[in-house]
Design a protein around this motif. Sequence first.
Motif: not given
Length: 127
Positions: A43-46, A49, A57, A59, A61, A93, A99
């Motif tokens: 997963n790249t989306a903060e 998380i 994870h 992130t 940004d 993401c 992302r």
Amino acid sequence: MNREMVDKGWFNSKEISWILPRLAITDEFGAEEAVKQGCLVINTAEELIYLSSAQIHITIDPNVHHLIKNLDHIANLVDFLLTHTELKIVVSCSWGTERSVLAVAWYLHTKENYFLDEALRKVKEIR
């Protein structure tokens, strides 16, 4: 690709798009399906998380100074996993359009020797 295209149904963000035989991109909902299929999900989306079913994870940004460091971290991890395991890897993401696309394009650029514009074009053709 933009949010309007996703919202109007012209693009299924939940789809798991295989960029390479063992490397794919999807959104937060496709990530759940990928885990069910036995894939390793990054997963790249903060904001996801604590909500994502992803096993890893990292992130992304674009507005922070350590963007390249995190992209390199993902590229190195994907490279290691593709080289040393038989796992299928899915990068996700929230929408599967920004992302995760950037992370996979960066992998193609740094590890598969694509020019960055070629990497983005390849992803765009498939995703």
